[in-house]
Design a protein around this motif. Sequence first.
Motif, PDB file in Angstrom:
ATOM      1  N   TYR A 269       0.802  -1.222   0.000  1.00 39.23           N
ATOM      2  CA  TYR A 269       0.000   0.000   0.000  1.00 39.23           C
ATOM      3  C   TYR A 269       0.832   1.267   0.000  1.00 39.23           C
ATOM      4  O   TYR A 269       1.889   1.325   0.622  1.00 39.23           O
ATOM      5  CB  TYR A 269      -0.885   0.035   1.253  1.00 39.23           C
ATOM      6  N   MET A 270       0.304   2.269  -0.714  1.00 45.09           N
ATOM      7  CA  MET A 270       0.745   3.651  -0.511  1.00 45.09           C
ATOM      8  C   MET A 270      -0.368   4.294   0.280  1.00 45.09           C
ATOM      9  O   MET A 270      -1.516   4.307  -0.166  1.00 45.09           O
ATOM     10  CB  MET A 270       0.887   4.390  -1.833  1.00 45.09           C
ATOM     11  N   ILE A 271      -0.046   4.791   1.441  1.00 42.01           N
ATOM     12  CA  ILE A 271      -1.102   5.230   2.338  1.00 42.01           C
ATOM     13  C   ILE A 271      -0.963   6.702   2.662  1.00 42.01           C
ATOM     14  O   ILE A 271       0.090   7.154   3.121  1.00 42.01           O
ATOM     15  CB  ILE A 271      -1.082   4.358   3.618  1.00 42.01           C
ATOM     16  N   ALA A 281       7.496  18.523   5.085  1.00 50.70           N
ATOM     17  CA  ALA A 281       8.150  19.583   5.858  1.00 50.70           C
ATOM     18  C   ALA A 281       9.609  19.243   6.184  1.00 50.70           C
ATOM     19  O   ALA A 281      10.264  19.964   6.937  1.00 50.70           O
ATOM     20  CB  ALA A 281       7.375  19.836   7.146  1.00 50.70           C
ATOM     21  N   GLY A 282      10.085  18.117   5.659  1.00 50.12           N
ATOM     22  CA  GLY A 282      11.499  17.771   5.842  1.00 50.12           C
ATOM     23  C   GLY A 282      11.796  16.895   7.048  1.00 50.12           C
ATOM     24  O   GLY A 282      12.949  16.701   7.421  1.00 50.12           O
ATOM     25  N   ILE A 283      10.747  16.361   7.684  1.00 55.46           N
ATOM     26  CA  ILE A 283      10.954  15.443   8.814  1.00 55.46           C
ATOM     27  C   ILE A 283      10.808  14.016   8.285  1.00 55.46           C
ATOM     28  O   ILE A 283       9.760  13.653   7.731  1.00 55.46           O
ATOM     29  CB  ILE A 283       9.921  15.707   9.935  1.00 55.46           C
ATOM     30  N   LYS A 284      11.858  13.230   8.471  1.00 57.62           N
ATOM     31  CA  LYS A 284      11.816  11.854   7.976  1.00 57.62           C
ATOM     32  C   LYS A 284      10.904  11.027   8.854  1.00 57.62           C
ATOM     33  O   LYS A 284      11.279  10.625   9.958  1.00 57.62           O
ATOM     34  CB  LYS A 284      13.226  11.261   7.980  1.00 57.62           C
ATOM     35  N   CYS A 285       9.720  10.799   8.380  1.00 51.42           N
ATOM     36  CA  CYS A 285       8.717  10.118   9.205  1.00 51.42           C
ATOM     37  C   CYS A 285       8.140   8.931   8.446  1.00 51.42           C
ATOM     38  O   CYS A 285       7.764   9.062   7.282  1.00 51.42           O
ATOM     39  CB  CYS A 285       7.611  11.100   9.571  1.00 51.42           C
ATOM     40  N   ILE A 286       8.106   7.793   9.116  1.00 53.68           N
ATOM     41  CA  ILE A 286       7.529   6.600   8.481  1.00 53.68           C
ATOM     42  C   ILE A 286       6.196   6.252   9.122  1.00 53.68           C
ATOM     43  O   ILE A 286       5.896   6.671  10.242  1.00 53.68           O
ATOM     44  CB  ILE A 286       8.485   5.388   8.551  1.00 53.68           C
ATOM     45  N   ASP A 287       5.425   5.460   8.427  1.00 55.95           N
ATOM     46  CA  ASP A 287       4.102   5.034   8.896  1.00 55.95           C
ATOM     47  C   ASP A 287       4.127   3.533   9.132  1.00 55.95           C
ATOM     48  O   ASP A 287       4.387   2.752   8.213  1.00 55.95           O
ATOM     49  CB  ASP A 287       3.056   5.375   7.815  1.00 55.95           C
ATOM     50  N   ILE A 288       3.859   3.139  10.381  1.00 54.40           N
ATOM     51  CA  ILE A 288       3.675   1.716  10.681  1.00 54.40           C
ATOM     52  C   ILE A 288       2.176   1.489  10.764  1.00 54.40           C
ATOM     53  O   ILE A 288       1.506   2.014  11.649  1.00 54.40           O
ATOM     54  CB  ILE A 288       4.366   1.332  12.006  1.00 54.40           C
ATOM     55  N   ILE A 289       1.654   0.745   9.827  1.00 55.16           N
ATOM     56  CA  ILE A 289       0.198   0.585   9.712  1.00 55.16           C
ATOM     57  C   ILE A 289      -0.132  -0.796   9.162  1.00 55.16           C
ATOM     58  O   ILE A 289       0.554  -1.290   8.272  1.00 55.16           O
ATOM     59  CB  ILE A 289      -0.399   1.712   8.806  1.00 55.16           C
ATOM     60  N   ASP A 290      -1.157  -1.401   9.745  1.00 55.27           N
ATOM     61  CA  ASP A 290      -1.672  -2.666   9.237  1.00 55.27           C
ATOM     62  C   ASP A 290      -2.970  -2.352   8.520  1.00 55.27           C
ATOM     63  O   ASP A 290      -4.014  -2.195   9.144  1.00 55.27           O
ATOM     64  CB  ASP A 290      -1.912  -3.625  10.417  1.00 55.27           C
ATOM     65  N   PHE A 291      -2.867  -2.233   7.217  1.00 52.99           N
ATOM     66  CA  PHE A 291      -4.054  -1.801   6.477  1.00 52.99           C
ATOM     67  C   PHE A 291      -4.992  -2.939   6.086  1.00 52.99           C
ATOM     68  O   PHE A 291      -6.071  -2.712   5.555  1.00 52.99           O
ATOM     69  CB  PHE A 291      -3.658  -0.967   5.246  1.00 52.99           C
ATOM     70  N   ASP A 292      -4.575  -4.177   6.375  1.00 53.54           N
ATOM     71  CA  ASP A 292      -5.462  -5.308   6.077  1.00 53.54           C
ATOM     72  C   ASP A 292      -6.435  -5.488   7.238  1.00 53.54           C
ATOM     73  O   ASP A 292      -6.255  -6.363   8.099  1.00 53.54           O
ATOM     74  CB  ASP A 292      -4.645  -6.573   5.835  1.00 53.54           C
TER      75      ASP A 292
END
Length: 334
Positions: A269-271, A281-292
Motif C-alpha cells: 500500500y501507498m497510504i 516539511a522535511g521530517i523523515k517520518c515513516i508510517d507503521i500501519i496494518d491496512f489489512d
Amino acid sequence: MLFGDRKAIMLPLHHKRIAIAAASICLILIFSGCSGKASGPKFDGENAFKRLKQQCDFGPRPLGTNAHEKTGDFLAATLKQYADQVFEHRTRHNSKSTNRAYTVRNIFGVFGKDGKRWVLLLAHWDTRPMADEEIDHAKAAKPILGANDGASGVAVLLEMARLFSEKRPNVGVIIAFVDGEDFGATPDEMFIGSKAFAQYWKDVMKPVSGFKKFDYGILLDMVGDKDLEIHREMFSAQKAPEIVDKVWKVADELGYKQYFKQGKADMKYMIQDDHLPLLAAGIKCIDIIDFDYAYWHTLDDTVDKCSPESLRIVGDVVTRVVYSEPAFADSAAE
Ligand SMILES: [Zn+2]
C-alpha cells in the motif's frame, strides 16, 4: 507533483488506500546501522490494551464533540503522569463541508531535555465522524468507535510513555497525539492536526529546551488488529528508507518476521496518512500501519477486533528502536 513519477500507476486517490502493483517497485534501500542491544523496561500489552479501552469508553471521538474534548483532556492528564513536559498546540479548522469551526488539539509529551537527538513518535487520537465504508446509508452516517483506527496507536504510545518515565532513552523523545486525521470525506479535510504541526513545528517545539530538529519520526496507525500483518508502506520506503529498514531489522531481531513482513516485494500500500505532511516539511517520518483490516471505517472497528498481543508486538519493536538509539548520532549510520 510530489509523487509524479508514480502517477501513471496510481489508482484514484483514496484515503489510506492506493492499491498499486507492488512488483513494479524497485527501491534502493540504504541500510542504516541499527546500533546497540540496549533494551528498556518491558512493554506491557495488557497495559496498552487498557489504554485502548479507556479511549473507547468515551465513545466515538470526532472533532467538535464532548467525547473528543474529554478524551483530549484524558490524554493530556495521562501524559502529565509520565512526561517531563506536556503542552498543546491548538488551531482552528473552518470546515467547508459542515460550515462549522472546530478546535484542533495536538498534544505533546516531552521526555528528556537538552538532547542532541530527538525522535518523534506520533499517532492520531480523533476518530472518524462517519462510517463511510458501511454499505447501509443509515449506518454510514454514524461515527465510528475507532478502537483500531485511532485508539490503538495512542494506546501503544501511552504505554511507551510509562516506560520512558521509568527509564529515559539516550535520545530525547517527543510523543505527539495529533488531531483531525480522520475528519473529512476528502484529503483537504484530513490530516488537519499533522498539517498544522508540519507548518509550525519549529515554533511549536520552542518550549522544548535544547530542541533543534527531529532525527526522524515514527507514526503508528491501526496497529491493534488481532490479525497483525504490517507491510512496509511505500511513501515511507521512498522517502525514509533507512528508518523503515531500522524498524524492520529490529522486528526481525525480535522474531516478529511473521507480523512485520520482511520481503520488500511484499509492499502492498501507498497510504495517505499523517506522515505525509511531516515528510513534506522535511521530517523523515515513516508510517507503521496494518491496512489489512476488514472493519476499517465501519461501525465494527471495535475493541473485540483488537488484541493486547498485537499492541505488544508493535510496542516491543518501537520501544527497542528508541532504547537502541545512541545519544549522539553515529556518523556511519547517518
Ligand atoms: Zn481512518
